[in-house]
Design a protein around this motif. Sequence first.
Motif, short mmCIF file in Angstrom:
data_model
loop_
_atom_site.label_atom_id
_atom_site.label_comp_id
_atom_site.label_asym_id
_atom_site.label_seq_id
_atom_site.Cartn_x
_atom_site.Cartn_y
_atom_site.Cartn_z
N GLU A 171 5.44 27.19 7.54
CA GLU A 171 4.67 28.26 8.19
C GLU A 171 3.30 28.31 7.53
OE1 GLU A 171 5.66 30.57 10.59
OE2 GLU A 171 7.60 29.58 10.84
N ARG A 172 2.27 28.56 8.31
CA ARG A 172 0.91 28.66 7.77
C ARG A 172 0.91 29.67 6.62
NH1 ARG A 172 -3.26 26.69 9.65
NH2 ARG A 172 -5.31 27.38 10.18
N GLY A 173 0.30 29.28 5.52
CA GLY A 173 0.26 30.15 4.35
C GLY A 173 1.36 29.85 3.35
N ASP A 174 2.42 29.16 3.80
CA ASP A 174 3.48 28.75 2.87
C ASP A 174 2.94 27.69 1.93
OD1 ASP A 174 5.30 30.35 4.16
OD2 ASP A 174 6.44 28.72 5.07
N ARG A 175 3.62 27.57 0.82
CA ARG A 175 3.31 26.48 -0.11
C ARG A 175 3.80 25.17 0.51
NH1 ARG A 175 6.18 25.07 -5.36
NH2 ARG A 175 4.69 23.68 -6.33
N LEU A 176 2.98 24.14 0.43
CA LEU A 176 3.33 22.84 0.98
C LEU A 176 4.57 22.31 0.26
CD1 LEU A 176 2.12 20.87 3.06
CD2 LEU A 176 0.91 19.79 1.18
N PRO A 177 5.61 21.93 1.01
CA PRO A 177 6.81 21.39 0.33
C PRO A 177 6.44 20.11 -0.42
CG PRO A 177 7.01 21.19 2.72
CD PRO A 177 5.73 21.90 2.45
N GLU A 178 7.09 19.93 -1.55
CA GLU A 178 6.81 18.71 -2.34
C GLU A 178 7.68 17.58 -1.83
OE1 GLU A 178 6.42 18.91 -6.56
OE2 GLU A 178 5.78 21.00 -6.46
N ILE A 179 7.03 16.53 -1.37
CA ILE A 179 7.74 15.34 -0.94
C ILE A 179 7.07 14.13 -1.57
CG2 ILE A 179 8.48 16.37 1.24
CD1 ILE A 179 6.37 14.73 2.68
N SER A 180 7.82 13.09 -1.75
CA SER A 180 7.23 11.85 -2.21
C SER A 180 7.62 10.76 -1.22
CB SER A 180 7.67 11.50 -3.63
OG SER A 180 9.06 11.54 -3.74
N TYR A 232 0.83 -1.21 0.00
CA TYR A 232 0.00 0.00 0.00
C TYR A 232 0.87 1.26 0.00
CZ TYR A 232 -4.40 -2.54 0.94
OH TYR A 232 -5.50 -3.34 0.86
N LEU A 233 1.90 1.28 0.83
CA LEU A 233 2.76 2.47 0.86
C LEU A 233 3.42 2.69 -0.50
CD1 LEU A 233 3.85 4.66 2.95
CD2 LEU A 233 5.97 3.38 2.78
N ASN A 234 3.95 1.61 -1.08
CA ASN A 234 4.60 1.73 -2.39
C ASN A 234 3.64 2.19 -3.48
OD1 ASN A 234 7.11 1.01 -1.40
ND2 ASN A 234 6.90 -1.14 -1.94
N ALA A 235 2.36 1.88 -3.32
CA ALA A 235 1.35 2.29 -4.31
C ALA A 235 0.80 3.68 -4.02
CB ALA A 235 0.21 1.27 -4.33
N GLY A 236 1.26 4.32 -2.95
CA GLY A 236 0.77 5.65 -2.60
C GLY A 236 -0.54 5.63 -1.83
N TYR A 257 2.12 10.28 6.29
CA TYR A 257 1.99 10.53 4.85
C TYR A 257 0.53 10.74 4.44
CZ TYR A 257 6.95 9.76 4.27
OH TYR A 257 8.31 9.89 4.35
N THR A 258 -0.40 10.12 5.17
CA THR A 258 -1.83 10.38 4.93
C THR A 258 -2.13 11.85 5.22
OG1 THR A 258 -2.47 8.10 5.44
CG2 THR A 258 -4.18 9.79 5.64
N HIS A 259 -1.63 12.36 6.34
CA HIS A 259 -1.86 13.78 6.67
C HIS A 259 -1.24 14.69 5.60
CE1 HIS A 259 -3.90 13.92 10.54
NE2 HIS A 259 -3.26 12.79 10.84
N TYR A 260 -0.07 14.34 5.13
CA TYR A 260 0.56 15.13 4.08
C TYR A 260 -0.34 15.15 2.83
CZ TYR A 260 3.60 16.79 0.43
OH TYR A 260 4.10 17.51 -0.63
N ALA A 261 -0.83 13.97 2.42
CA ALA A 261 -1.67 13.87 1.23
C ALA A 261 -2.97 14.67 1.40
CB ALA A 261 -1.99 12.41 0.92
N ARG A 262 -3.43 14.80 2.63
CA ARG A 262 -4.64 15.57 2.92
C ARG A 262 -4.36 17.06 3.05
NH1 ARG A 262 -7.25 11.92 7.79
NH2 ARG A 262 -7.99 10.19 6.51
N GLY A 263 -3.09 17.47 2.93
CA GLY A 263 -2.74 18.88 3.02
C GLY A 263 -2.54 19.37 4.44
N HIS A 321 12.12 14.39 4.84
CA HIS A 321 10.76 14.93 4.80
C HIS A 321 10.44 15.70 6.07
CE1 HIS A 321 9.79 11.53 1.75
NE2 HIS A 321 10.40 12.54 1.19
N ILE A 322 10.88 15.20 7.20
CA ILE A 322 10.68 15.91 8.47
C ILE A 322 11.36 17.27 8.41
CG2 ILE A 322 11.34 15.91 10.92
CD1 ILE A 322 10.84 12.82 10.84
#
Length: 152
Positions: free
Chosen positions: A139-148, A48-52, A87-93, A131-132
């Motif tokens: 910071e709130r309002g910043d663009r979310l960093p891109e991580i995979s 599941y993790l490998n499939a995103g 990673y679920t929280h990241y995917a949810r923004g 990623h950490i």
Amino acid sequence: EGRRSPQGPGRPRGAFGRPLPRGAKSRLQLANFDALSVDETHLLGVDYLNAGNFFGAHEAWETAWRMSKGSEEEEFFKGLSQLGAGYTHYARGNPLGALALLSRGLSRVRDFGPSQRGLDIEALARVVQTHIDQLDGYERGDRLPEISAPRL
């Protein structure tokens, strides 16, 4: 309960594991982890993790954690479950939730290096730490960093 077996009578969920209104069609199909062994559940978590499918990975490893209570691997599966949740929280923004859970999960999993159950813990720890570090300065309002997410 539906949370552990989304195909059952529980609440339907969206692709990122968020609950949908009752009666909606679930977009998340996961295995019935409770009917599987710890080994099978762990391997599904990896798949599941490998499939995103981070929520699926979280759920699989959370079940493995429950199944391994009192064993030497309890903290290992708890940590993997927290990584999946991070990673679920990241995917949810939600970068702050991601940061908290990735940090907690890494602190647990790191102790099982250099490898455990076929996973390269040292390589996993390096990726998660990167990623950490990326999320730490958010910071709130910043663009979310891109991580995979890491591939296991």
